[in-house]
Design a protein around this motif. Structure first.
Motif, short mmCIF file in Angstrom:
data_model
loop_
_atom_site.label_atom_id
_atom_site.label_comp_id
_atom_site.label_asym_id
_atom_site.label_seq_id
_atom_site.Cartn_x
_atom_site.Cartn_y
_atom_site.Cartn_z
N PHE A 161 0.83 -1.20 0.00
CA PHE A 161 0.00 0.00 0.00
C PHE A 161 0.87 1.26 0.00
N LEU A 162 1.82 1.34 0.93
CA LEU A 162 2.66 2.53 1.00
C LEU A 162 3.56 2.65 -0.22
N GLN A 163 3.98 1.51 -0.77
CA GLN A 163 4.81 1.53 -1.98
C GLN A 163 4.08 2.22 -3.13
N GLY A 164 2.76 2.08 -3.16
CA GLY A 164 1.96 2.69 -4.21
C GLY A 164 1.50 4.10 -3.91
N GLN A 165 1.89 4.65 -2.77
CA GLN A 165 1.46 5.98 -2.38
C GLN A 165 2.61 6.99 -2.29
N LEU A 166 3.82 6.53 -2.07
CA LEU A 166 4.94 7.41 -1.76
C LEU A 166 5.95 7.47 -2.90
N THR A 167 6.79 8.49 -2.87
CA THR A 167 7.73 8.74 -3.97
C THR A 167 8.92 7.80 -3.97
N ASN A 168 9.18 7.09 -2.89
CA ASN A 168 10.38 6.28 -2.81
C ASN A 168 10.07 4.81 -2.63
N ASP A 169 11.06 3.99 -2.91
CA ASP A 169 10.95 2.54 -2.75
C ASP A 169 11.23 2.19 -1.30
N ILE A 170 10.22 1.69 -0.60
CA ILE A 170 10.41 1.30 0.80
C ILE A 170 10.42 -0.21 0.97
N VAL A 171 10.23 -0.97 -0.13
CA VAL A 171 10.20 -2.43 -0.05
C VAL A 171 11.60 -3.01 -0.15
N SER A 172 12.36 -2.58 -1.16
CA SER A 172 13.67 -3.18 -1.44
C SER A 172 14.68 -3.06 -0.30
N PRO A 173 14.74 -1.94 0.43
CA PRO A 173 15.80 -1.78 1.43
C PRO A 173 15.77 -2.80 2.57
N GLY A 174 14.59 -3.34 2.89
CA GLY A 174 14.49 -4.27 3.99
C GLY A 174 14.47 -3.58 5.34
N VAL A 175 14.70 -4.37 6.39
CA VAL A 175 14.55 -3.87 7.76
C VAL A 175 15.70 -2.95 8.17
N GLY A 176 16.86 -3.13 7.61
CA GLY A 176 18.04 -2.41 8.08
C GLY A 176 18.24 -1.03 7.50
N ALA A 178 -2.18 14.03 11.34
CA ALA A 178 -3.59 13.61 11.30
C ALA A 178 -4.21 13.77 9.91
N PRO A 179 -4.08 14.94 9.25
CA PRO A 179 -4.70 15.06 7.92
C PRO A 179 -4.05 14.15 6.87
N VAL A 180 -2.75 13.91 6.97
CA VAL A 180 -2.10 13.03 6.00
C VAL A 180 -2.57 11.59 6.19
N LEU A 181 -2.66 11.13 7.44
CA LEU A 181 -3.15 9.77 7.68
C LEU A 181 -4.61 9.63 7.26
N LYS A 182 -5.39 10.67 7.48
CA LYS A 182 -6.79 10.63 7.05
C LYS A 182 -6.90 10.50 5.55
N ARG A 183 -6.08 11.25 4.82
CA ARG A 183 -6.12 11.19 3.36
C ARG A 183 -5.65 9.83 2.86
N LEU A 184 -4.54 9.33 3.43
CA LEU A 184 -4.07 8.00 3.03
C LEU A 184 -5.11 6.93 3.29
N SER A 185 -5.81 7.05 4.42
CA SER A 185 -6.82 6.05 4.79
C SER A 185 -7.96 5.97 3.79
N MET A 186 -8.22 7.06 3.07
CA MET A 186 -9.28 7.07 2.06
C MET A 186 -9.00 6.09 0.93
N PHE A 187 -7.72 5.72 0.74
CA PHE A 187 -7.35 4.87 -0.39
C PHE A 187 -7.03 3.44 0.03
N ILE A 188 -7.23 3.12 1.30
CA ILE A 188 -6.97 1.75 1.74
C ILE A 188 -7.95 0.77 1.11
N LEU A 189 -9.22 1.15 1.07
CA LEU A 189 -10.27 0.34 0.45
C LEU A 189 -10.20 -1.10 0.99
N ARG A 190 -9.92 -2.09 0.14
CA ARG A 190 -9.91 -3.48 0.59
C ARG A 190 -8.53 -3.97 1.00
N SER A 191 -7.56 -3.10 0.99
CA SER A 191 -6.21 -3.50 1.42
C SER A 191 -6.23 -3.88 2.90
#
Length: 344
Positions: free
Chosen positions: A40-55, A97-110
Motif C-alpha cells: 500500500f505505501l509503496q503505491g502511495q509514496l515517492t520512494n521505494d520502501i520495499v527493497s531496502p528491507g529492515v536495516g 492527522a490530515p495526511v493519515l486521514k487522506r491516506l486512509s481514504m485509499f486503503i479500500l480493501r487493502s
C-alpha cells in the motif's frame, strides 16, 4: 513533557557528556501494519520502501495527483512480529492527522491499519571520538551510514544526514534520529546516559544547513519534489512504479523542465518581521513579483547575534543574481550559503 528530559541528567551533573539529545516534539510517529502495509505505501509514496528491507529507512514524499507534496517523511520496515509486515515512520506533527486521514481514504480493501503511534522522537549528535563510549553505554551498536537503521532495546536508531567526514565542513559529528515507545523509555531508566539536552531549534538548524526539507501545514500543496531537491537526497525513486503525481514528477525529471530549486541562506534576525514557511521570496533586481517561497526556517544564536537559517525555493536566474529577499523586494536580504550537495 518529552520523557527524554527526565532520562538525561543535566549537563552540570553528568560526569561526562558523550552526546547531545534534542527532544523533537515537532515530529510525530505513525504505523502501518498488516499484510498489505508495504504494498500500500509503496503505491502511495515517492520512494521505494520495499527493497531496502529492515536495516534501512528511506526519505519519501507524499504527493497530490498534481505532483505537489503533502508531506515529507522518513520511514522504514520493522522486524516481522507474527509474520505481519509493519512500517513505522515520522513526519511533522502538525500534518500527521490530515495526511493519515487522506491516506486512509485509499486503503479500500487493502489489509492494513494506519494510525498514529505512541512513540517519541529525538535527535542525537555525538563526536565520532565518543561513539564507542556511547555504544558501550547504550549496550548495542549504532548505525553508521546515512539511512542505516537499527532496532534495539533502546528504540529505533536511524542514521540521519550528517556532515561527518565532509572535508568542506571539517567536522566528525554523527547524527541520529531516535524513536522510542514506552517500553524503550522504561528500559532507558535502567541506564545512566551521559548526554546533554540540546535545543530542538538547534537540530532544526542542522537539518536546514544539511539541505533536508520538512513539509509542514503552511507549505502543503506548494512544491513538487524536485523543487525541494528531494530526488537529489535520495527521496524519489524513478524505477519503483506508480504513485499519486508520479507522471508529473517523472516528466519534470526526464524532460529537464525544473525551473526552481531549493537553496540555503541566512538572514539577520529582525524581531519586527516573523519569517513563516510559505512566505514569498523576491528578487530585488527584478520587478516586484515573487520568485519562490520559504520552506523552513530556524533560529541560531551566535557571538555575532541572532541569525535565521532558511531553506527556500527560487528560480535559477534569481539565485544567480543573488539579490534575494524575504517577504518583499525590500525585505531582509538573504545571504546565500552552500548546500552540502550539488543542485545543478
Amino acid at each position: 513533557m518529552h520523557p527524554f528530559f527526565s532520562l538525561i541528567p543535566s549537563e552540570d551533573s553528568a560526569a561526562q557528556t558523550l552526546a547531545t539529545v534534542y527532544p523533537l516534539d515537532s515530529l510525530a510517529v505513525f504505523e502501518a501494519k498488516g499484510q498489505d502495509a508495504l504494498t500500500f505505501l509503496q503505491g502511495q509514496l515517492t520512494n521505494d520502501i520495499v527493497s531496502p528491507g529492515v536495516g534501512q529507512s528511506r526519505l519519501a514524499g507524499y504527493c497530490t495527483a498534481q505532483g505537489r507534496l503533502l508531506a515529507t517523511m522518513v520511514l522504514g520496515q520493522m522486524p516481522d512480529i507474527d509474520h505481519v509486515p509493519t512500517v513505522r515512520g515520522m513526519m511533522r506533527a502538525d500534518i500527521l492527522a490530515p495526511v493519515l486521514k487522506r491516506l486512509s481514504m485509499f486503503i479500500l480493501r487493502s489489509k492494513l491499519t494506519l494510525q498514529a503511534a505512541q512513540a517519541y522522537v529525538a535527535g542525537v549528535t555525538a563526536p565520532s571520538s565518543d561513539r564507542a563510549a556511547l555504544v558501550s553505554q547504550l549496550g548495542h551498536p549504532l548505525p553508521e551510514s546515512t539511512w542505516e537503521t537499527l532496532h534495539g532495546p533502546t528504540g529505533i536508531w536511524i542514521a540521519a544526514p550528517s556532515s561527518a567526514g565532509n572535508a568542506q565542513h571539517n567536522t566528525t559529528v554523527n547524527r541520529w534520529w531516535w524513536i522510542a515507545d514506552q517500553d524503550h523509555v522504561d528500559h532507558l531508566k535502567q541506564l545512566k546516559l551521559e548526554m546533554a539536552i540540546g535545543s530542538p531549534e538547534s537540530w532544526a538548524c542542522q537539518d536546514i544547513q544539511l539541505g533536508l526539507p520538512w513539509i509542514e501545514s503552511r507549505t502543503q500543496d506548494l512544491f513538487i519534489p524536485q523543487t525541494l531537491n528531494l530526488e537529489l537526497i535520495g527521496g524519489v525513486s524513478f524505477t519503483k512504479g506508480c504513485y499519486p503525481g508520479q507522471e508529473i514528477v517523472a516528466r519534470s525529471h526526464y524532460r529537464g523542465t525544473v525551473k526552481k530549486r531549493m537553496a540555503l541562506g541566512c538572514v539577520t534576525k529582525n524581531d519586527a518581521l516573523e519569517l513563516i514557511p510559505g512566505m514569498d521570496i523576491f528578487d530585488a533586481a527584478q520587478d516586484d513579483q515573487p520568485c519562490g517561497r520559504l520552506i523552513n526556517v530556524a533560529n541560531l544564536s551566535s557571538t555575532d547575534g541572532p541569525t535565521q537559517w532558511l531553506l527556500f525555493e527560487t528560480t535559477f536566474d534569481a539565485f544567480d543574481r543573488q539579490q534575494l529577499r524575504v517577504a518583499s523586494a525590500n525585505g531582509p536580504a538573504i545571504e546565500i550559503a552552500s548546500l552540502p550537495y550539488a543542485t545543478r
